[in-house]
Design an enzyme around this catalytic site. Structure first.
Site, short mmCIF file in Angstrom:
data_model
loop_
_atom_site.label_atom_id
_atom_site.label_comp_id
_atom_site.label_asym_id
_atom_site.label_seq_id
_atom_site.Cartn_x
_atom_site.Cartn_y
_atom_site.Cartn_z
N CYS A 211 -1.03 0.21 8.39
CA CYS A 211 -2.03 -0.39 7.50
C CYS A 211 -3.10 -1.07 8.36
CB CYS A 211 -1.37 -1.42 6.58
SG CYS A 211 -2.57 -2.30 5.53
N GLU B 69 -0.85 6.88 -20.67
CA GLU B 69 -1.99 6.59 -19.80
C GLU B 69 -3.08 5.80 -20.52
OE1 GLU B 69 -1.97 6.79 -16.76
OE2 GLU B 69 -0.27 8.11 -16.40
N CYS C 268 1.71 -3.54 -2.81
CA CYS C 268 0.36 -3.85 -2.34
C CYS C 268 -0.44 -4.43 -3.51
CB CYS C 268 -0.31 -2.59 -1.79
SG CYS C 268 -1.84 -2.89 -0.89
N ASP D 202 -6.79 4.88 -9.55
CA ASP D 202 -6.90 3.70 -10.41
C ASP D 202 -7.07 2.48 -9.50
OD1 ASP D 202 -4.46 3.36 -9.25
OD2 ASP D 202 -3.49 2.63 -11.05
N TYR E 210 -10.11 8.61 -14.50
CA TYR E 210 -8.72 8.32 -14.14
C TYR E 210 -7.73 9.06 -15.04
CZ TYR E 210 -4.18 6.33 -14.40
OH TYR E 210 -2.83 6.23 -14.46
N CYS F 33 6.54 -3.35 2.84
CA CYS F 33 5.65 -2.20 2.62
C CYS F 33 5.93 -1.08 3.63
CB CYS F 33 4.19 -2.62 2.72
SG CYS F 33 3.05 -1.25 2.40
N CYS G 103 3.74 -7.43 2.15
CA CYS G 103 3.62 -6.58 3.34
C CYS G 103 4.96 -6.46 4.08
CB CYS G 103 2.54 -7.12 4.26
SG CYS G 103 0.91 -7.24 3.48
#
Length: 294
Positions: A213, A41, A197, A142, A124, A207, A204
């Site tokens: 959306c 991370e 995304c 994030d 985060y 997606c 899209c």
DNA sequence: TATACGTGGTG
DNA sequence: TCACCAAGTAT
């Protein structure tokens, strides 16, 4: 305002998509320790996955536990950081290892507040470790998740520049109640933002959230104002700091001032950059005119 | 809240 | 080519 029913509909769709499409990233494999998750991370803060992977393997092989890293010199962490960028993260990770060893018996803490108290661990990263290493239910927000939420839920072209309390509240409202499933959904939202995304040209067409959306349904309007950002790296102090530190990273021992002077012509800027590195603890000067990693 | 903080890939 | 972008944090 979005109704609870609609908010509840995102998680199962994203979870199913993730189950079939998740990338096989090394730190996601079974057997990865909380320490491994934490290291990943921190490395992933502002650094792309492809560059993190090799460094992560090297770090975990060399320092499999916080105690192992804590027992080594901080300069070794900086050296092993290589060219991931923002080398203060390496220093903070070493400080983290020391703190975990001294305050937590060598075990990466699982309590959110204790994670937040660690050096280099912010909003985060603390939630990411709590969720991905310990399976807890926390909104993990994030840049990817903020973008997905902004588009799919709020109908906006992009998210704001930084994570706000409102972002955490919104994402929390998307998570299922069961902690392990919530953690999976958190990973799924990040993954969706990272590979579908995406910022520039979202895909899209593939997606899973396309039909719900709000941004796409409203015609995928472009962002409004000129989103200016103070960038340009060439010629900045950051570039000079990078060049100075590279010399020390690639050297096996201390170097004389001449070696540092050679990397940048402008003396004023060079001295300022070096002073900054000393100030930050990234460089030490064991004797006059001699410089080294800490 | 705005700014500093590395580095490299890409459209 | 060059501005944008990449799993943020600290001050």
């Amino acid at each position: 305002m979005t109704s609870p029913d609609v908010l509840d509909s995102y998680a199962p769709v994203v979870a199913e998509w993730y189950s079939a499409n998740a990338r096989d990233l090394p730190w996601r494999r079974a057997g990865t320790t909380p320490w491994g998750v934490l290291v990943s991370e921190v490395m992933l803060q502002q650094t792309p996955v492809v560059r993190v992977a090799p460094a992560w393997h090297e770090w975990l092989a060399r320092w499999p536990t916080p105690a192992a890293l804590a027992a080594d010199q901080p300069g070794e962490a900086i050296r092993a950081w290589g060219r991931l960028g923002y080398p203060r993260r390496a220093l903070r990770l070493h400080e983290c290892a020391v703190a975990i060893t001294e305050r937590h018996g060598g075990v990466v803490p699982s309590v959110l507040d204790e994670l937040l108290a660690l050096p280099g661990v912010g909003t985060y990263t603390a939630r990411a470790v709590a969720a991905f290493a310990y399976g807890q239910r926390h909104p993990v927000v994030d840049t990817n998740v903020r973008r997905v939420a902004a588009r799919a839920v709020l109908g906006e072209p992009d998210a704001g520049p930084t994570t706000t309390a409102a972002d955490l509240t919104l994402v929390e409202s998307l998570l299922p109640l069961e902690p392990p499933l919530a953690a999976l959904v958190s990973a799924a939202l990040m993954e969706l933002g990272a590979v579908v995304c995406v910022a520039r040209t979202p895909r899209c067409g593939v997606c899973p959230l396309a039909e719900r959306c709000r941004w796409l349904i409203s015609g995928a309007p472009a962002p409004v104002g000129p989103t200016r950002r103070p960038q340009t790296y060439a010629g900045t102090d950051r570039q000079v700091r990078g060049k100075l530190l590279a010399v020390l990273r690639e050297s096996h021992g201390p170097v004389a001032k001449d070696a540092l002077d050679a990397v940048w012509g402008d003396q004023v800027q060079r001295e300022r950059a070096l002073a900054g590195l000393l100030e930050d603890g990234l460089v030490v000067t064991p004797a006059p005119g001699i410089y080294a990693l800490p």
